[in-house]
Design a protein around this motif. Structure first.
Motif, PDB file in Angstrom:
ATOM      1  N   PRO A 160     -10.041  -1.370  -3.944  1.00 23.55           N
ATOM      2  CA  PRO A 160      -9.590   0.021  -4.078  1.00 23.55           C
ATOM      3  C   PRO A 160     -10.454   0.956  -3.232  1.00 23.55           C
ATOM      4  O   PRO A 160     -11.665   0.751  -3.089  1.00 23.55           O
ATOM      5  CB  PRO A 160      -9.760   0.321  -5.570  1.00 23.55           C
ATOM      6  N   TRP A 210       0.836  -1.212   0.000  1.00 18.20           N
ATOM      7  CA  TRP A 210       0.000   0.000   0.000  1.00 18.20           C
ATOM      8  C   TRP A 210       0.868   1.259   0.000  1.00 18.20           C
ATOM      9  O   TRP A 210       1.922   1.318   0.637  1.00 18.20           O
ATOM     10  CB  TRP A 210      -0.908  -0.052   1.227  1.00 18.20           C
ATOM     11  N   ASP A 249      -7.597   5.168  -6.144  1.00 18.15           N
ATOM     12  CA  ASP A 249      -7.105   3.896  -6.682  1.00 18.15           C
ATOM     13  C   ASP A 249      -6.275   3.114  -5.674  1.00 18.15           C
ATOM     14  O   ASP A 249      -5.757   2.034  -5.985  1.00 18.15           O
ATOM     15  CB  ASP A 249      -6.254   4.155  -7.934  1.00 18.15           C
ATOM     16  N   SER A 250      -6.135   3.638  -4.484  1.00 19.67           N
ATOM     17  CA  SER A 250      -5.262   3.027  -3.484  1.00 19.67           C
ATOM     18  C   SER A 250      -5.836   1.712  -2.964  1.00 19.67           C
ATOM     19  O   SER A 250      -7.008   1.625  -2.595  1.00 19.67           O
ATOM     20  CB  SER A 250      -5.069   4.008  -2.319  1.00 19.67           C
ATOM     21  N   VAL A 251      -4.991   0.677  -2.930  1.00 15.90           N
ATOM     22  CA  VAL A 251      -5.378  -0.635  -2.415  1.00 15.90           C
ATOM     23  C   VAL A 251      -4.638  -0.865  -1.095  1.00 15.90           C
ATOM     24  O   VAL A 251      -3.404  -0.806  -1.057  1.00 15.90           O
ATOM     25  CB  VAL A 251      -5.040  -1.751  -3.417  1.00 15.90           C
TER      26      VAL A 251
END
Length: 696
Positions: free
Chosen positions: A605, A533, A540-542
């Protein structure tokens, strides 16, 4: 620029007046003002008012504001008059009584004539412009949308600033819960903001730069409205104001500009006084009986049986209103804001200032009840002041609780003068900043010494959000050889979606989780997701959904969330580390189960869950989070019926200006310019905001 049919009519009228076709003397005052102003709307619907005089400019702004927000503004005028229950029922009885007991409308009515004649005319002109819109659209509006006057506008301004922002009404609520400690004001969506000012020595261009970024809820009285008001040669200001206010409260002219953040302070007090045992209509002060001012207040209430009158007996002491009587004791609420009414006039005068000295002199009015001020100007200055109406309290009392009254020893009688408030002009490092934190860490190179100020003026600790702002400003100076910051840098930093909290605790969490099994659940996969991360709450961050879910669970499970608590000696490097290993592992396991159940995978996401929704047509991903996570791009969310988290507050009006020749400025409004779903400007800025875009 687009000009509506009404505005085209006004333009035609101006042309006809110019050739003598329409005799001005035959027109009403409203017609006269309308004929002297043109409302030009730009590509995004922002009204740019061009007027022949200031009265006409305020008239046109009242009309333009109603075009975009008529139902909200109309409802707010009813609120200030304690008339919501009359039209919307019994749910509003208590709020109507509270507004009337605090004399919100009454003080506006009694003091309207004490305003300068210029500003009285401005308020009346704004009301007339609003009424012009209501009159033209009467058939399409509900019957509770009423015509107003300048007193209504002033009362609404008082209701929002004095009652909603300044008065700590939680003290009254706490008093009715066995004197439990008063709750702190909400920081995220209700009262929050970021602001930066960078002086000419620190900026790459040599011009001062100002960033304004209030965070409020996206509804009701906290909606911002952008406008430019221009009277050639006399007045030219562009910025934003809360709906129903007669002119911009933050923004800039050709010479200077400012923004605000809410001060974390408490200026209100509860005094315990004794009633006269021989006459309960009196209280004892310095051993002598003083009369209570007793009156019966009434409101109208809509019920199933029709409109009924509700009444309540209320009492005032010289401190202020009596908010509770218990046996022979009464509790009086004292605030420096009860009788304040000139703050909109002060904002108006500030917007006309042309130099730092003129601007700074206006702050001596002390009519703005609160708000930090961040300032920049065309001379390259940056300036900060922890502004407000702070009582000069006597020592020896715990002002966070109930204070013993009935004596002059415990009562405060005047305000801390503006000259004695925390402030900085062009400090070392060339910047000032504030994100609703205390004034002591406005600049890390030139701290304001808290020991020189009253201990009750402001709390000590600085927030993670403020630390994120300081980190960007300080790191830029260390990473870039010159230490200079450009206008484009400021725009980029404003949209930083990194979470400082993750920088402080993620490494410990991964160390704990890697290879660990809790209640049959292997946490290695969670550790891998967190390792990959990017520590942001970008769309769009996972990994962000998992981390935020973890922290929300963990922080409720332990009294020691951090290994190192905040330390005054290291104000921008603490807190950090996981403080309760067992609780952290259990919370992470619970977060894995929760996210998997709701999203199907811990690799979801951020933007799949966290959304902006407007009307029936806008449903888009958005990045950002709240103060406790160290987010500088602030968005607060509420859970929707489908489990999605929908933005409800935070970043609202955002602007940046560089005071060069020519001046450069950008802005964006996340919920766009108009509340009317049929308007082309209902959501046209919203996707731009989500995508980190700006408009000129």
């Amino acid at each position: 620029m687009r000009i509506s049919r009404l505005h085209r009519t006004l333009v035609s009228s101006l042309m006809l007046v110019a050739i003598g076709a329409i005799p001005i003397a035959a027109q009403t005052l409203a017609d006269d003002l309308a004929a002297k102003a043109v409302i030009r709307r730009d590509t995004y619907g922002v009204p740019h008012i061009l007027a022949q005089n200031e009265d006409a400019a305020f008239f046109a702004y009242g009309y333009a504001a109603a075009e975009d927000h008529v139902l909200t503004i109309a409802r707010l005028f009813l609120t200030a008059r304690s008339e919501e229950a009359r039209y919307f029922g019994e749910d509003f009885v208590e709020s109507d009584f509270m507004t009337k007991q605090l004399r919100i409308y009454r003080v506006a009515e009694e003091n309207f004539g004490n305003l300068t004649p210029n500003f009285q005319r401005a308020l009346n002109a704004y009301a007339m412009g609003y009424n012009r819109y209501v009159d033209k659209h009467r058939a399409d509006l509900p019957e509770w949308v009423k015509a107003v006057n300048g007193i209504d506008v002033l009362a609404h301004n008082r209701n929002v600033i004095v009652k909603e922002f300044c008065m700590n009404l939680n003290q009254i609520k706490a008093l009715h819960k066995d004197h439990a400690p008063a709750m702190a004001r909400a920081q995220f969506a209700d009262h929050g903001s970021n602001m930066w000012a960078i002086n000419g020595d620190r900026s790459a261009s040599g011009n001062a730069i100002l960033l304004g970024n209030p965070h409020l809820r996206w509804s009701g009285s906290h909606i911002w409205h952008e406008v430019q008001m221009t009277v050639p040669g006399r007045y030219n200001f562009l910025g934003a104001t809360l709906v129903g206010f007669p002119g911009p409260g933050i923004g800039f002219n050709e010479h200077l500009g400012w923004s605000h953040t809410v001060n974390p302070h408490d200026c209100d007090d509860i005094y315990e006084i004794k009633l006269n045992p021989d006459d309960p209509a009196q209280y004892m002060y310095e051993g002598q009986p003083w009369p209570l001012d007793t009156e019966t207040i009434e409101i109208q209430v809509k019920t199933d049986d029709g409109i009924v009158t509700a009444s309540r007996e209320v009492h005032w002491s010289h401190y202020g209103p009596i908010v509770k009587i218990e046996g022979n004791k009464a509790y009086a609420y004292k605030s420096p804001h009860f009788n304040e009414y000139r703050f909109s006039e002060q904002w108006y005068l500030m917007s006309k200032a042309e130099s730092f000295d003129e601007f700074r002199g206006l702050l001596n009015m002390q009519s703005l009840p609160m708000f930090n001020i961040g300032y920049a100007d065309h001379d390259g200055n940056c300036y900060y002041i922890c502004n407000g109406r702070f009582p000069a309290r006597p020592g020896g009392y715990d002002w966070s609780g109930v204070v013993p009254g009935g004596t002059t020893d415990s009562e405060w009688h005047y305000l801390v003068p503006t000259d004695e408030l925390p402030q900085l002009l062009n400090p070392k490092g060339g910047y000032i900043q504030n994100s609703n934190s205390s004034p002591w860490y406005t600049n890390l190179n030139e701290n304001i010494d808290r020991n020189n100020y009253p201990p009750d003026l402001s709390p000590l600790e600085t927030t993670l959000r403020s630390q994120m702002g300081l980190t960007m400003l300080e790191d830029h100076g260390r990473i870039f050889t010159s230490g200079k910051m450009s206008f484009e840098d400021v725009l980029t930093y404003k949209n930083n979606e990194n979470l400082l909290l993750a920088d402080r605790v993620k490494r410990d969490l991964i160390r704990l989780a890697d290879g660990e099994t809790i209640e049959g659940l292997d946490l290695t996969g969670a550790a891998d997701v967190l390792e990959a991360w990017d520590n942001s709450a970008g769309a769009d961050s996972v990994g962000s959904v998992l981390f935020v879910t973890f922290w929300n669970i963990y922080s409720k499970m332990t009294d020691t969330p951090f290994q190192q608590a905040w330390d005054e000696a290291r104000p921008n490097a603490t807190p950090y580390g996981i403080g309760d290993d067992d609780a952290a592992l259990k919370a992470l396991a619970a977060a894995v189960r929760d996210v998997t159940e709701k999203a199907g995978s811990i690799k979801v996401p951020w933007g799949e869950i966290f959304r902006i929704r407007l009307g029936n047509g806008v449903d888009i991903p958005v990045g950002g989070l709240t103060t406790e996570f160290g987010a500088f791009r602030v968005i607060g969310y509420v859970e929707a019926h489908d489990g999605k988290m929908v933005a409800a507050g935070g970043d609202s009006y955002v602007f940046a200006v560089e005071f060069g020749r020519p001046l450069r400025a950008k802005s964006i409004m996340d919920y766009s310019q108009s509340e009317d779903p049929s308007s082309p400007h209902f959501a046209d800025q919203t996707e731009m905001f989500a995508n980190h875009e700006w408009k000129d």
